[in-house]
Design a protein around this motif. Sequence first.
Motif, PDB file in Angstrom:
ATOM      1  N   GLU A 212       0.801  -1.220   0.000  1.00 59.88           N
ATOM      2  CA  GLU A 212       0.000   0.000   0.000  1.00 59.88           C
ATOM      3  C   GLU A 212       0.835   1.271   0.000  1.00 59.88           C
ATOM      4  O   GLU A 212       0.550   2.235  -0.708  1.00 59.88           O
ATOM      5  CB  GLU A 212      -0.939  -0.005   1.204  1.00 59.88           C
ATOM      6  CG  GLU A 212      -1.866   1.203   1.277  1.00 59.88           C
ATOM      7  CD  GLU A 212      -2.785   1.165   2.483  1.00 59.88           C
ATOM      8  OE1 GLU A 212      -3.581   2.118   2.645  1.00 59.88           O
ATOM      9  OE2 GLU A 212      -2.695   0.189   3.265  1.00 59.88           O
ATOM     10  N   GLY A 215       1.977   3.228  -3.216  1.00 56.36           N
ATOM     11  CA  GLY A 215       1.072   4.067  -4.005  1.00 56.36           C
ATOM     12  C   GLY A 215       0.869   3.625  -5.436  1.00 56.36           C
ATOM     13  O   GLY A 215       0.594   4.459  -6.319  1.00 56.36           O
ATOM     14  N   LEU A 218      -2.348   4.671  -7.312  1.00 55.56           N
ATOM     15  CA  LEU A 218      -2.252   6.052  -7.770  1.00 55.56           C
ATOM     16  C   LEU A 218      -1.444   6.127  -9.063  1.00 55.56           C
ATOM     17  O   LEU A 218      -1.796   6.886  -9.988  1.00 55.56           O
ATOM     18  CB  LEU A 218      -1.594   6.915  -6.697  1.00 55.56           C
ATOM     19  CG  LEU A 218      -1.429   8.383  -7.093  1.00 55.56           C
ATOM     20  CD1 LEU A 218      -2.653   9.175  -6.659  1.00 55.56           C
ATOM     21  CD2 LEU A 218      -0.177   8.986  -6.480  1.00 55.56           C
ATOM     22  N   SER A 282       5.936   6.615  -6.509  1.00 54.31           N
ATOM     23  CA  SER A 282       4.610   7.155  -6.197  1.00 54.31           C
ATOM     24  C   SER A 282       4.239   6.969  -4.727  1.00 54.31           C
ATOM     25  O   SER A 282       3.067   7.065  -4.359  1.00 54.31           O
ATOM     26  CB  SER A 282       3.558   6.463  -7.074  1.00 54.31           C
ATOM     27  OG  SER A 282       3.662   5.048  -6.978  1.00 54.31           O
ATOM     28  N   THR A 284       3.514   7.009  -0.643  1.00 51.78           N
ATOM     29  CA  THR A 284       2.872   7.933   0.290  1.00 51.78           C
ATOM     30  C   THR A 284       3.742   8.160   1.524  1.00 51.78           C
ATOM     31  O   THR A 284       3.598   9.167   2.214  1.00 51.78           O
ATOM     32  CB  THR A 284       1.504   7.393   0.732  1.00 51.78           C
ATOM     33  OG1 THR A 284       1.664   6.084   1.304  1.00 51.78           O
ATOM     34  CG2 THR A 284       0.558   7.293  -0.465  1.00 51.78           C
ATOM     35  N   THR A 305       7.284  11.354  -5.658  1.00 47.27           N
ATOM     36  CA  THR A 305       6.476  12.092  -4.693  1.00 47.27           C
ATOM     37  C   THR A 305       7.381  12.663  -3.607  1.00 47.27           C
ATOM     38  O   THR A 305       8.380  12.057  -3.230  1.00 47.27           O
ATOM     39  CB  THR A 305       5.414  11.174  -4.068  1.00 47.27           C
ATOM     40  OG1 THR A 305       6.023   9.928  -3.674  1.00 47.27           O
ATOM     41  CG2 THR A 305       4.294  10.886  -5.057  1.00 47.27           C
ATOM     42  N   PRO A 325       2.318  14.023  -2.879  1.00 43.52           N
ATOM     43  CA  PRO A 325       1.801  12.652  -2.808  1.00 43.52           C
ATOM     44  C   PRO A 325       0.293  12.624  -3.013  1.00 43.52           C
ATOM     45  O   PRO A 325      -0.388  13.638  -2.872  1.00 43.52           O
ATOM     46  CB  PRO A 325       2.184  12.221  -1.387  1.00 43.52           C
ATOM     47  CG  PRO A 325       2.239  13.496  -0.606  1.00 43.52           C
ATOM     48  CD  PRO A 325       2.752  14.539  -1.568  1.00 43.52           C
ATOM     49  N   ARG A 326      -0.197  11.438  -3.393  1.00 40.91           N
ATOM     50  CA  ARG A 326      -1.642  11.199  -3.568  1.00 40.91           C
ATOM     51  C   ARG A 326      -2.266  12.149  -4.583  1.00 40.91           C
ATOM     52  O   ARG A 326      -3.424  12.552  -4.454  1.00 40.91           O
ATOM     53  CB  ARG A 326      -2.372  11.329  -2.217  1.00 40.91           C
ATOM     54  CG  ARG A 326      -1.886  10.353  -1.143  1.00 40.91           C
ATOM     55  CD  ARG A 326      -2.731  10.482   0.114  1.00 40.91           C
ATOM     56  NE  ARG A 326      -2.319   9.556   1.142  1.00 40.91           N
ATOM     57  CZ  ARG A 326      -1.368   9.805   2.044  1.00 40.91           C
ATOM     58  NH1 ARG A 326      -0.737  10.986   2.033  1.00 40.91           N
ATOM     59  NH2 ARG A 326      -1.036   8.918   2.946  1.00 40.91           N
ATOM     60  N   ASN A 327      -1.538  12.521  -5.603  1.00 45.90           N
ATOM     61  CA  ASN A 327      -2.031  13.449  -6.626  1.00 45.90           C
ATOM     62  C   ASN A 327      -1.680  12.882  -7.993  1.00 45.90           C
ATOM     63  O   ASN A 327      -0.589  13.103  -8.518  1.00 45.90           O
ATOM     64  CB  ASN A 327      -1.393  14.822  -6.427  1.00 45.90           C
ATOM     65  CG  ASN A 327      -2.011  15.888  -7.327  1.00 45.90           C
ATOM     66  OD1 ASN A 327      -2.393  15.616  -8.468  1.00 45.90           O
ATOM     67  ND2 ASN A 327      -2.098  17.106  -6.817  1.00 45.90           N
TER      68      ASN A 327
END
Length: 365
Positions: A212, A215, A218, A282, A284, A305, A325-327
């Motif tokens: 997880e 990422g 994503l 990528s 998190t 990221t 991150p998370r974008n």
Amino acid sequence: MTFSATQGDPRVHVVHAIGSLQVGGAERMLVNFIRAADKEKYRHTILCLTDRGEMAGDIQLEDVDLVVHKVRMRNFFKDLDRLSRWFRENEARIVHSHMFGASMWARIAGLRAGVPVLITTEHSQEHWKKWWQVKLDHYLSGKTYHHIAVSEDVRRIRIDRDGISPERISMIPNGVPVPESTGVAEVGRKVRAEFGIDGSIPVIGTVGRMIEVKGYPLLLEALALARRSVPDLHWLQIGDGPDRDEIMERAEELGLSSSITFAGRRSDVGDLLEAMDVWVMSSTHEGLPVSLLEAMAAGKPIVATDVGGISDVVHDGASALLVPPRNAEALAAGIVKMLKDESLAKNLGASARERVLQEFGIEAV
């Protein structure tokens, strides 16, 4: 199970405890360290507490013992006694442990065996820890001679959350071997041919466990967005993990299955990097990823990221492109920008390689 027992050796015995030598960042860091370690004054043993792992063969010629000493929570006290006895019988003087599970076993057993020096390397932020794990780590930290954090970000978290005294934890970054040459076209062509990837299409690459924190869902979204501008874009992923099936299912839902190659666990990461046009991260959360340093050493253009210790290593616009991150939109934009601006990609890749040579090569560290 031991490769080469050495009895009556006058050198100080250093035991490096880890779960296994599976293909992963902490494991590659340990192998890199062992290759550069002082073997005249110290006898080194890698102690695997779950299994050997795929990289066990990499240390067979390094004048280092490898021992598999399996432990299980359901046999906690019995296995703890066995491990403590092994430390005593093998005259361990320094136990250096890695990752939470192995560090828990090694430090408790080391304390029971009277090992003089206990050291642990903190590789990541470990946001997953439950309250009892934080409490246990706090207790064991008070009995630990010293801690090593791979990034300043990890060091701060260990002080603030886990209660480690600042003077008992130092930041020492990971280091990697730096190849003498990069951009070997023939190697990249062979890798692409192995996986049936067209030699003329752009390829982004990732290296890491399929979990997880990396990422990857994503990145799938970013890949779909980036393909609007770069329709033949392909993703080469090195590594395996528990989330693989879920990621493959999501790729199929997005119609991306034919645009992704999952290479699985590989020990020839350096060769596979040659098949990538842009290296991507990528995640998190991160500490100081060994895979990032390896990509830098290979001179790869990097889009990552901005999490954990990454910005301590590469700087946005100078040696990489960093995105929030998370974008997915920002990640896709960074990938497209790097692929379309050949001059930018070349300059950032060269700058990243130079930074590794100066600061993060195994000799420099």
